[in-house]
Design a protein around this motif. Structure first.
Motif, PDB file in Angstrom:
ATOM      1  N   HIS A 177       0.592  -1.545   0.321  1.00  0.00           N
ATOM      2  CA  HIS A 177       0.237  -0.167   0.673  1.00  0.00           C
ATOM      3  C   HIS A 177       1.223   1.465   0.339  1.00  0.00           C
ATOM      4  O   HIS A 177       0.444   2.442  -0.331  1.00  0.00           O
ATOM      5  CB  HIS A 177      -0.682  -0.195   1.474  1.00  0.00           C
ATOM      6  CG  HIS A 177      -2.021  -0.628   0.732  1.00  0.00           C
ATOM      7  ND1 HIS A 177      -2.591  -1.008   0.267  1.00  0.00           N
ATOM      8  CD2 HIS A 177      -1.890  -2.343   1.769  1.00  0.00           C
ATOM      9  CE1 HIS A 177      -3.513  -1.569   0.390  1.00  0.00           C
ATOM     10  NE2 HIS A 177      -3.499  -2.997   1.598  1.00  0.00           N
ATOM     11  N   ALA A 178       2.115   1.093   0.524  1.00  0.00           N
ATOM     12  CA  ALA A 178       2.904   2.785   0.078  1.00  0.00           C
ATOM     13  C   ALA A 178       3.235   3.095  -0.982  1.00  0.00           C
ATOM     14  O   ALA A 178       3.972   1.812  -1.773  1.00  0.00           O
ATOM     15  CB  ALA A 178       4.411   1.610   0.544  1.00  0.00           C
ATOM     16  N   ILE A 200       9.521   7.859   3.295  1.00  0.00           N
ATOM     17  CA  ILE A 200       9.741   7.343   4.260  1.00  0.00           C
ATOM     18  C   ILE A 200       9.654   6.711   5.297  1.00  0.00           C
ATOM     19  O   ILE A 200       8.398   6.357   5.535  1.00  0.00           O
ATOM     20  CB  ILE A 200       9.883   9.091   5.618  1.00  0.00           C
ATOM     21  CG1 ILE A 200      10.729   9.705   4.629  1.00  0.00           C
ATOM     22  CG2 ILE A 200      10.657   8.982   6.612  1.00  0.00           C
ATOM     23  CD1 ILE A 200      10.430  11.578   5.071  1.00  0.00           C
ATOM     24  N   LEU A 201      10.194   5.260   5.643  1.00  0.00           N
ATOM     25  CA  LEU A 201      10.189   4.012   6.339  1.00  0.00           C
ATOM     26  C   LEU A 201      10.180   4.759   8.032  1.00  0.00           C
ATOM     27  O   LEU A 201      10.262   5.535   8.726  1.00  0.00           O
ATOM     28  CB  LEU A 201      10.816   3.238   5.983  1.00  0.00           C
ATOM     29  CG  LEU A 201      11.132   3.050   4.759  1.00  0.00           C
ATOM     30  CD1 LEU A 201      12.644   1.921   4.737  1.00  0.00           C
ATOM     31  CD2 LEU A 201      10.394   2.457   4.271  1.00  0.00           C
ATOM     32  N   GLY A 202       9.664   3.601   8.426  1.00  0.00           N
ATOM     33  CA  GLY A 202       9.468   3.997  10.154  1.00  0.00           C
ATOM     34  C   GLY A 202       8.541   4.185  11.402  1.00  0.00           C
ATOM     35  O   GLY A 202       7.607   4.780  10.970  1.00  0.00           O
ATOM     36  N   ILE A 203       7.618   3.121  11.028  1.00  0.00           N
ATOM     37  CA  ILE A 203       6.320   3.447  11.979  1.00  0.00           C
ATOM     38  C   ILE A 203       5.797   3.719  13.849  1.00  0.00           C
ATOM     39  O   ILE A 203       5.609   4.045  13.451  1.00  0.00           O
ATOM     40  CB  ILE A 203       6.036   1.690  11.947  1.00  0.00           C
ATOM     41  CG1 ILE A 203       6.498   0.563  12.380  1.00  0.00           C
ATOM     42  CG2 ILE A 203       6.051   1.136  10.293  1.00  0.00           C
ATOM     43  CD1 ILE A 203       5.386  -0.541  13.154  1.00  0.00           C
ATOM     44  N   VAL A 253       3.636   3.936   6.180  1.00  0.00           N
ATOM     45  CA  VAL A 253       3.112   2.871   5.109  1.00  0.00           C
ATOM     46  C   VAL A 253       2.700   4.271   4.446  1.00  0.00           C
ATOM     47  O   VAL A 253       2.739   4.075   2.848  1.00  0.00           O
ATOM     48  CB  VAL A 253       2.569   1.425   5.619  1.00  0.00           C
ATOM     49  CG1 VAL A 253       1.642   1.051   4.448  1.00  0.00           C
ATOM     50  CG2 VAL A 253       2.739   0.771   6.607  1.00  0.00           C
ATOM     51  N   HIS A 254       0.826   3.943   4.568  1.00  0.00           N
ATOM     52  CA  HIS A 254       0.415   4.695   4.053  1.00  0.00           C
ATOM     53  C   HIS A 254       0.530   6.351   4.318  1.00  0.00           C
ATOM     54  O   HIS A 254       0.343   7.440   3.507  1.00  0.00           O
ATOM     55  CB  HIS A 254      -0.975   5.045   4.610  1.00  0.00           C
ATOM     56  CG  HIS A 254      -1.554   3.831   5.060  1.00  0.00           C
ATOM     57  ND1 HIS A 254      -1.495   3.033   5.216  1.00  0.00           N
ATOM     58  CD2 HIS A 254      -2.253   3.241   3.505  1.00  0.00           C
ATOM     59  CE1 HIS A 254      -1.616   1.236   5.271  1.00  0.00           C
ATOM     60  NE2 HIS A 254      -2.717   1.630   4.133  1.00  0.00           N
ATOM     61  N   ARG A 255       1.286   6.900   5.127  1.00  0.00           N
ATOM     62  CA  ARG A 255       2.324   8.367   5.090  1.00  0.00           C
ATOM     63  C   ARG A 255       3.569   8.482   5.410  1.00  0.00           C
ATOM     64  O   ARG A 255       4.557   6.831   5.952  1.00  0.00           O
ATOM     65  CB  ARG A 255       1.287   9.056   5.849  1.00  0.00           C
ATOM     66  CG  ARG A 255       1.650   8.557   7.463  1.00  0.00           C
ATOM     67  CD  ARG A 255       0.183   8.917   8.452  1.00  0.00           C
ATOM     68  NE  ARG A 255       0.743  10.873   8.449  1.00  0.00           N
ATOM     69  CZ  ARG A 255       0.332  11.703   9.388  1.00  0.00           C
ATOM     70  NH1 ARG A 255      -1.405  11.797   9.155  1.00  0.00           N
ATOM     71  NH2 ARG A 255       0.461  12.579   9.425  1.00  0.00           N
ATOM     72  N   ASP A 256       4.788   9.515   5.207  1.00  0.00           N
ATOM     73  CA  ASP A 256       5.543   9.561   6.063  1.00  0.00           C
ATOM     74  C   ASP A 256       5.775   9.547   7.106  1.00  0.00           C
ATOM     75  O   ASP A 256       5.090   9.215   8.196  1.00  0.00           O
ATOM     76  CB  ASP A 256       7.163  10.340   5.483  1.00  0.00           C
ATOM     77  CG  ASP A 256       6.794  10.684   3.906  1.00  0.00           C
ATOM     78  OD1 ASP A 256       6.768   9.508   3.108  1.00  0.00           O
ATOM     79  OD2 ASP A 256       7.254  11.635   3.045  1.00  0.00           O
ATOM     80  N   GLY A 257       7.102   8.428   7.253  1.00  0.00           N
ATOM     81  CA  GLY A 257       6.804   7.503   9.197  1.00  0.00           C
ATOM     82  C   GLY A 257       8.155   8.464   9.827  1.00  0.00           C
ATOM     83  O   GLY A 257       8.555   9.375   8.769  1.00  0.00           O
ATOM     84  N   GLY A 258       8.885   7.646  10.969  1.00  0.00           N
ATOM     85  CA  GLY A 258       9.767   8.413  11.511  1.00  0.00           C
ATOM     86  C   GLY A 258      11.673   7.853  11.397  1.00  0.00           C
ATOM     87  O   GLY A 258      11.919   8.226  12.124  1.00  0.00           O
ATOM     88  N   ALA A 259      11.583   7.278  10.123  1.00  0.00           N
ATOM     89  CA  ALA A 259      12.582   7.168  10.634  1.00  0.00           C
ATOM     90  C   ALA A 259      13.975   8.288   9.691  1.00  0.00           C
ATOM     91  O   ALA A 259      14.189   8.736   8.702  1.00  0.00           O
ATOM     92  CB  ALA A 259      13.512   5.834   9.142  1.00  0.00           C
ATOM     93  N   ALA A 260      13.562   9.572  10.458  1.00  0.00           N
ATOM     94  CA  ALA A 260      13.514  10.734   9.484  1.00  0.00           C
ATOM     95  C   ALA A 260      14.228  11.709  11.111  1.00  0.00           C
ATOM     96  O   ALA A 260      13.894  11.647  12.659  1.00  0.00           O
ATOM     97  CB  ALA A 260      12.893  11.327   9.044  1.00  0.00           C
TER      98      ALA A 260
END
Length: 336
Positions: free
Chosen positions: A56-57, A62-65, A117-124
């Motif tokens: 779905h991504a 940007i990864l990180g859930i 997944v559906h929005r940018d994640g927290g590996a940032a």
């Protein structure tokens, strides 16, 4: 203003680079978090491969859930008193409007989306999420909160689904992983008699009985003398292992599985399942109050230490390559 972020541009690890990206702005109802830590998850690998729920991504992503950090800005409609609050992110974002959400059962919201997944994640260095999904982590460190937020709450949901009662006999399969260790600790704290099984050797969390079973046949053999379990909780994601667990249930036994990423081939003896009144359910998410309870259990010392190997953000691709062979505990990426 820019930030460093782990951006996936194609469905393979060669497409993952740590690069400069624009710092997001908190929309109405959202908060901006300065990230300290984020976890490595099987779901991330699904996104990288473009399979299962990861399909779905939409790339680049940007990864990180499951980031943890500090709120540094709030969007309109969010209490400014939350600025400076130490938080961790509940990855699953419920829609808030469906019948299940209105009944307080956000874990089963059919329209939920997932951070990373559906929005940018927290590996940032920064991430925005709905304010409700930024949960106060109180005195837990960022790494401790990241290790807990997507594991123990799912276990709490699963044990609620199973209606676990004190003194019941519980089999936990996949007990060597982060979810498994959390499951053993929570089941023991609730007075259950626990058998913890894993394909690799285990160290005890408490007074559970340990079963080392390298494959489902060995697990079936090891459980042959058992009198039937009241509850089976599978966190292995391995269909044949769950099949062996369902077969080991006693009369009216309940099985709940919390993962299906490794091998989805589940086979059940329909006659046995029917005649012995067994039940089977899936638990893929958790409620907001499950997250709060899990963090409180961690702060109270009920849970064992769940954080494991740690990597710098620049080494995040290596962390994914090493996973899940990075040893015990949740693999943590230190973003800041």
């Amino acid at each position: 203003m820019t930030m460093r972020a782990a951006v996936l541009s194609s469905h393979d690890l060669d497409g993952l680079t740590v690069t400069e990206s624009a710092v997001p702005s908190a929309a109405p109802g959202e908060v901006l978090i300065r990230v300290e830590t984020v976890g490595i998850n099987q779901l991330d690998l699904n996104v990288i491969a473009g399979v299962g729920p990861g399909a779905h991504a939409r790339l680049p992503r940007i990864l990180g859930i499951d980031p943890a950090g500090e709120i540094v800005a709030v969007g309109s409609g969010v209490d400014p008193a939350r600025l400076g609050q130490a938080v961790v992110v509940k990855p699953n974002i419920a829609c808030g409007t469906c019948p299940r959400c209105r009944e307080g059962d956000e874990a089963d919201c059919p329209s939920q989306t997932v951070v990373g997944v559906h929005r940018d994640g927290g590996a940032a260095e920064y991430v925005t999420v709905p304010a409700r999904n930024a949960i106060d982590r109180h005195d837990l460190t960022a790494a401790e909160a990241t290790a807990v937020v997507h594991s123990a709450p799912i276990v709490l949901n699963a044990l609620r689904i199973a209606a676990l009662a004190a003194d019941e006999r519980v089999l936990i399969t996949g007990a060597g992983g982060t979810l498994g260790r959390a499951a053993v600790a929570i089941a023991l704290a609730r007075g259950a008699r626990v058998v913890a099984a894993s394909r690799r050797p285990l160290t005890p969390v408490g007074d559970e009985r340990l079963v080392h079973a390298p494959d489902p046949a060995a697990l079936t053999a090891a459980l042959a003398a058992e009198d039937g379990f009241d509850v089976v909780l599978d966190v292995s994601g391995h269909g044949p292992t769950l099949s062996a667990g369902v077969a080991a249930l006693g009369w009216g036994g309940r099985a709940v599985f919390c993962s299906a990423s490794v091998d989805p081939d589940l086979r059940i003896d329909a006659r046995d399942f029917y005649l012995r009144r067994k039940r089977l359910a899936g638990a893929a998410s958790a409620r907001y109050d499950d997250v709060a309870e899990a963090l409180a259990l961690a702060a109270a010392g009920v849970l064992p230490p769940l954080a494991g190997a740690r990597y710098a953000l620049d080494d995040i691709a290596t962390a994914y390559r090493d996973f899940p062979r990075a040893g015990d505990g949740k693999v943590i990426v230190d973003v800041r």
